[in-house]
Design an enzyme around this catalytic site. Structure first.
Site, PDB file in Angstrom:
ATOM      1  N   THR A 129       0.789  -1.128  -0.149  1.00 58.27           N
ATOM      2  CA  THR A 129       0.134  -0.139   0.009  1.00 58.27           C
ATOM      3  C   THR A 129       1.006   1.263   0.013  1.00 58.27           C
ATOM      4  O   THR A 129       0.391   2.245  -0.212  1.00 58.27           O
ATOM      5  CB  THR A 129      -0.891   0.017   1.236  1.00 58.27           C
ATOM      6  OG1 THR A 129      -0.144   0.074   2.490  1.00 58.27           O
ATOM      7  CG2 THR A 129      -1.968  -1.112   1.311  1.00 58.27           C
ATOM      8  N   GLY A 130       2.228   0.974   0.213  1.00 57.85           N
ATOM      9  CA  GLY A 130       3.111   2.213   0.288  1.00 57.85           C
ATOM     10  C   GLY A 130       2.459   3.298   1.432  1.00 57.85           C
ATOM     11  O   GLY A 130       2.800   3.017   2.587  1.00 57.85           O
ATOM     12  N   THR A 131       1.777   4.148   1.063  1.00 56.30           N
ATOM     13  CA  THR A 131       0.648   4.538   2.069  1.00 56.30           C
ATOM     14  C   THR A 131       1.180   5.772   3.120  1.00 56.30           C
ATOM     15  O   THR A 131       2.196   5.952   3.511  1.00 56.30           O
ATOM     16  CB  THR A 131       0.299   3.553   3.121  1.00 56.30           C
ATOM     17  OG1 THR A 131      -0.247   2.345   2.170  1.00 56.30           O
ATOM     18  CG2 THR A 131      -0.924   3.691   4.182  1.00 56.30           C
ATOM     19  N   THR A 132       0.068   6.527   3.294  1.00 55.43           N
ATOM     20  CA  THR A 132       0.171   7.399   4.492  1.00 55.43           C
ATOM     21  C   THR A 132      -1.227   7.222   5.227  1.00 55.43           C
ATOM     22  O   THR A 132      -2.416   7.310   4.545  1.00 55.43           O
ATOM     23  CB  THR A 132       0.231   8.729   4.113  1.00 55.43           C
ATOM     24  OG1 THR A 132       1.284   9.030   3.320  1.00 55.43           O
ATOM     25  CG2 THR A 132       0.099   9.596   5.361  1.00 55.43           C
TER      26      THR A 132
END
Length: 243
Positions: free
Chosen positions: A48-51
């Site tokens: 998701t990589g994500t923040t």
């Protein structure tokens, strides 16, 4: 399987204790390029990589995430929902491996339903956070870092749970590759007297800040509001309607 031999190994303790070879490895030779294949799988795993962010207010909790998933150096999806309802008044964000996160969410939902069926009451957020920590500590979901947000009889709660299973209750928290950018916004704009709508704005600003700098975050925002009435998740392609 090897054919049994008449060799006496009673005087050869190294045969029992010193041989560290994998009993599941091939009997002759080794798998070709085994290490390279493992690395390739890691590089090509959907992540998701994500923040993701979570904030606690007087009336409930607000969780927010971006919507991008990556596959190696490629954006594999622009429409990923990284926050899921796992409890009648609880939700979980995900950062890390998509497959591990999906398995974790399914397992947690099953345990929550089983608890409710056996006891006739909803699981508390403290118990739910402990359950999540135990799952992660088991090692089966080691590459997932969730945020738990929920409301129970003791009020709203935000829990930060790391991949090793440690649990910390917070006023606000962040996870993911863009967390350092989001955290700066939260530290400047968060206060415990925020309303739900104000918390949604702060959460959106923190995600927007991360999206501007972090290559693994982007493509819109999911916002989840958890109150004593339940869980509401909305999707927004544009930040302007929130900030």
């Amino acid at each position: 399987m090897r054919t049994p031999m008449n060799n006496d190994i009673s005087g050869r303790p190294d045969s029992l204790n010193g041989d560290r070879s994998d009993v599941f490895s091939p009997e002759l030779g080794e798998f070709p390029n085994a290490d390279d294949r493992a690395n390739d799988i890691g590089d090509m795993e959907t992540k998701t990589g994500t923040t993701t962010v979570g904030l606690k207010t007087q009336d409930g909790t607000v969780l927010a995430t971006d919507m991008r998933a990556s596959l190696g150096r490629m954006v594999s999806s622009k429409d990923v929902q990284k926050v899921e309802e796992i409890h009648p008044t609880g939700a979980l964000t995900i950062a890390g491996s998509v497959s591990a996160a999906q398995s974790l969410i399914s397992s947690i939902r099953a345990e929550v339903r089983l608890y409710e069926a056996r006891r006739g009451e909803d699981m508390s957020m403290e118990a739910l956070s402990t359950l999540l920590g135990n799952f992660l500590r088991s090692g089966g979901f080691f590459i997932v870092q969730p945020i738990l947000g929920g409301v129970d009889d003791d009020g709203p709660h935000i829990y930060s749970i790391d991949p090793a299973g440690s649990i910390i209750e917070e006023e606000y928290t962040v996870t993911g590759s863009g967390s350092q950018y989001a955290l700066g916004v939260l530290e400047q704009q968060y206060n415990e007297d925020l309303s739900i709508e104000e918390a949604k704005t702060v959460a959106a600003r923190s995600i927007e800040s991360a999206v501007e700098r972090d290559l693994a975050s982007g493509n819109g925002i999911n916002v989840c509001v958890v109150t004593e009435d339940g869980v509401e998740i909305t999707q927004h392609e544009d930040f302007e309607e929130l900030v």
